[in-house]
Design an enzyme around this catalytic site. Sequence first.
Site, PDB file in Angstrom:
ATOM      1  N   HIS A  66      30.629  90.822  43.669  1.00  0.00           N
ATOM      2  CA  HIS A  66      31.810  91.803  44.092  1.00  0.00           C
ATOM      3  C   HIS A  66      31.704  91.530  45.630  1.00  0.00           C
ATOM      4  O   HIS A  66      33.035  91.588  46.196  1.00  0.00           O
ATOM      5  CB  HIS A  66      31.396  93.389  43.904  1.00  0.00           C
ATOM      6  CG  HIS A  66      32.091  94.370  44.382  1.00  0.00           C
ATOM      7  ND1 HIS A  66      31.675  95.643  44.857  1.00  0.00           N
ATOM      8  CD2 HIS A  66      33.545  94.245  44.208  1.00  0.00           C
ATOM      9  CE1 HIS A  66      32.596  96.196  45.220  1.00  0.00           C
ATOM     10  NE2 HIS A  66      33.861  95.412  44.965  1.00  0.00           N
ATOM     11  N   GLU A  69      34.156  88.660  46.483  1.00  0.00           N
ATOM     12  CA  GLU A  69      35.454  88.894  46.229  1.00  0.00           C
ATOM     13  C   GLU A  69      35.910  89.445  47.539  1.00  0.00           C
ATOM     14  O   GLU A  69      37.014  89.244  47.989  1.00  0.00           O
ATOM     15  CB  GLU A  69      35.422  89.985  44.960  1.00  0.00           C
ATOM     16  CG  GLU A  69      37.074  90.417  44.883  1.00  0.00           C
ATOM     17  CD  GLU A  69      36.790  91.948  44.546  1.00  0.00           C
ATOM     18  OE1 GLU A  69      37.375  92.493  45.465  1.00  0.00           O
ATOM     19  OE2 GLU A  69      36.147  92.349  43.556  1.00  0.00           O
ATOM     20  N   HIS A  70      35.203  90.462  47.991  1.00  0.00           N
ATOM     21  CA  HIS A  70      35.739  91.368  49.409  1.00  0.00           C
ATOM     22  C   HIS A  70      35.784  90.123  50.359  1.00  0.00           C
ATOM     23  O   HIS A  70      36.849  90.252  51.194  1.00  0.00           O
ATOM     24  CB  HIS A  70      34.610  92.239  49.494  1.00  0.00           C
ATOM     25  CG  HIS A  70      34.819  93.591  49.051  1.00  0.00           C
ATOM     26  ND1 HIS A  70      35.190  94.602  49.802  1.00  0.00           N
ATOM     27  CD2 HIS A  70      34.710  94.001  47.766  1.00  0.00           C
ATOM     28  CE1 HIS A  70      35.502  95.876  49.215  1.00  0.00           C
ATOM     29  NE2 HIS A  70      35.077  95.467  47.984  1.00  0.00           N
ATOM     30  N   GLU A 147      32.908 101.752  49.142  1.00  0.00           N
ATOM     31  CA  GLU A 147      33.402 101.778  47.861  1.00  0.00           C
ATOM     32  C   GLU A 147      32.549 102.485  46.786  1.00  0.00           C
ATOM     33  O   GLU A 147      32.879 103.125  45.675  1.00  0.00           O
ATOM     34  CB  GLU A 147      33.788 100.051  47.242  1.00  0.00           C
ATOM     35  CG  GLU A 147      34.650 100.228  46.041  1.00  0.00           C
ATOM     36  CD  GLU A 147      35.141  98.658  45.726  1.00  0.00           C
ATOM     37  OE1 GLU A 147      35.484  98.624  44.613  1.00  0.00           O
ATOM     38  OE2 GLU A 147      34.685  97.818  46.546  1.00  0.00           O
TER      39      GLU A 147
END
Length: 965
Positions: A66, A69-70, A147
């Site tokens: 994740h 991805e950022h 997040e």
Amino acid sequence: MSTPYKTYNLNFAKPDLDDRNYRFIELPNSLKVLLIQDATTDKAAASLDVNIGAFEDPEGLPGLAHFCEHLLFMGSEKYPDENEYSSFLSTNGGSYNAYTGALNTNYFFEINYEHLEGALDRFSGFFSRPLFSKDSTDKEINAVDSENKKNLQSDVWRMYQLDKSLSNRKHPYHKFSTGNIQTLGTIPNEQGLDIRDELLKFYNNSYSANLMKLTILGREDLDILGDWAYSMFKDVKNLNRELPVYEEKMLTEEYLMQIINIKPVQDMRKLELSFTVPDLDKEWESKTPRILSHLLGHEGSGSLLAHLKCLGWATELAAGGHTISDDNAVFSVDIDLTEEGFNHYEDVTVAIFQYINMLKDTLPQEWIYDELQAIANAEFKFKQKTSPSGTVSSLSKALEKEYIPVEKILATSLFSKYEPELLMNYINELTPYNSRLSLISKDVETDEVEEWYGTEYKSITYPKKFIKRLERAGFNKNLYLPNPNDFVATNFDVKKIDNITPIDEPYLLKDDQVSKLWFKKDDRFWQPRGYIHIFTKLPHSHASITNSMLTSLYVQLVNDQLKDLQYDASCASLDISFSKTGQGLDITVSGFNHKILILLESFLKGIKNFKLEKSRFLIFQEKYIQQLKNMLFQVPYGQVSHYYNYVIDDRAWSIKEKLSTMQKLTFEDLENFLPTIFNEVYFESLVHGNFEKSDAAEVNQLVEKYISGSIHNPQIRNDRLRSYVLQKGETYRYETLLEDPENVNSCIQHVTQIGLYNDRLAALSSLFAQIINEPCFNILRTKEQLGYVVFSSSLNNYGTTNIRILVQSEHTTEYLEWRIDEFYKSVKTILTQMAPETFENHKDALCKTLLQKYKNMKEESSRYSNSIFNGDYDYLLRQNKAKLVSKFSKSDILQFYDEYIVNENSSKLIIHLKSQISETKKDEPKLDRTKYPTGELIDDVAEFKSNQFIAPAHKPVKKFQVQEN
């Protein structure tokens, strides 16, 4: 002419009206690409799916996939600026996003069609030469952490992670996939790991061209799209990486036959029964889990839900199956229970097994498959276009399932193979021994805490008596298969007229003291579909908060009583909704038009013949109280607009005021209220689609027949929602604490009221919002790291025009207000230094967004219905706004900024939604607390409203003449 890539000669199965061209190619690095030419699209799009997801996180570094991805968005060798990609997209009418799944990571964007090449050039660098700069890496850890904190008090996330945590540690399902500052910062540092080095290792080991699928949609011909794909993506490295295989069972015996008590954040009572089942993803043509979902999730006569409702034990039910990884799949039944139902959870579970036993005894029955097949065939045959970014994202992911022939990738929703033995084998796996039961309530006993979200729970093995009850569940005469569905359409005739130009406004067929009737025969899509919108104005329904709450209860009870009808219709691709608005009650019907009028009349009859029952009243009063309480525990950014509307809108009450009122209502209150609800009624109808004028006239007659009142009040027709006008030069603030004591986030909604609505101000506001959108996100989120949730927009209330900025953060709202003020000050420099071509690009982007063609009939119908609801009948709003925007100069926007945004006469309403947790607030040493928060504190909303003027409602843009013929 030969190409440097391989082209597959495929004949794609497409919907009848799909005018796109498709081609599937493979680049020399084994990256496979689906090319889509849509010669009329306004937006181009692309998506790249990497067939590696969070399951590949190293065991000691949760959230690394994740995090990757950022970081991927934060610059490449060719375009090193971390906001180059977002700025290019924003300036040219685009947007982007990405998500990390368990098995895949999906990136996608869309943009005005003529800028596809530039967007692809920037996009492709993320997968060939990303930077992963040290500065971006350090900052983006905070974004990932924010997040995660956004989700910490979300029951959906908490229960999902608990489900994962209570699984086999040898299967990657157990992992914590989001990541936070501890897993990506503190712990690696303590272990002497450089997180950027670990990130690069992960990227270099996982992002392999042979595991990627790319989808590109644009206006250009397939040859050009293929050349772009080759030139820009040929350098993506091919590691010849094999697809990961997870051989362990996700749920071994020790995790089955368990009752898991779960204490939620919100007030709820749920039961979830999950089964381990065969993984049938590769048998996708038979749709076995879908058939079982249809039967177990049915809501009509003989269904599990209908039986539980009769007992007063349940209000909602859902059932469905999905694959976790190869050879690991689950099927679940989720039930919303009443308090009494929760006390009878064992009986509810027995009823589930009784229904399963009935299925084992009565299936297979081919007519059920045939019915579902016919519905799916019609849906596919007449499928309409959706958003380009959604299209490419879903297709790039679907292509990862290489057992599905690429030529059928558009048609995976079809039922194409009847396999009754497979169905029975699947159902036979639904046994007590393959199950586990979750009981979710604030009242359950717990003795453990989940590691990542702090969810309180307790696991106990099924008691022997409980197992015996499930084994001996037997049959129940109240449970039986659904009847054949009378709403399945069989007539799909469309009388298409060639060579006509679609009109942009509906016709007015009737206009009197009781109703208005609008009609537009579909002249754009030529689909056998229709949309009927009925808007009633009922002054009695909103005359007081008591009446408003009684009306809300009435709507829920009507929908409950007519659920059988609604569910049958929905199974046949017909949707009907009955809802409360600030003006009255609305009915919307949509779907294949063959039986749409039959459905409408049946529903209106149901409203007319509604019988109030005290037992259902008590159940739904309890349910509504629960819903209101839970609204107070939503994520802060999901609540803040409610508080804004409460302060600024007429006919608006706070959640706590609604809750207090709802708790005091009695059955007799509703019983006395209902006979008067339709006394004074005015209604407007829109009939749009594959209809004739006679159909529209019938709709109007049906409404008059079933819900028209006996008292006619001519003033009602002009009754519309309105908002308050802030005094010039005044700043007001409304402060309230979050109800959830554990939520670390606060939220601010900073609204600048530009003035009374007029077309020019609204157009200027939209252009200003377009210009500041990317800088606002880049400065407040990316650079200042205020929080994960940051956005800005124009905001048109009922009669006023506004600009808003919303931020959710661990910082105090005073700090956030200061940073928003400082951002607004910096906008002056952004505007003055903006190159003329950049300003023109922003205008062009906004105009093209406003002038986008309708992709489907629903979009067109929604545009008309919104104009009718607003009462301005401005069906050409977007076209006229685009004309205004096209004429604006840079000096117009500078004048707008000086006059409305930073002027001493600016009017502002700032909503401070504050976390109760103060000791963990971030360091804010530079905040001048003598200046912030600003504005006059609103401590009595009713008094505040009484001192403000109310904005005039939007006027009709012109006089529409009734069409006689």
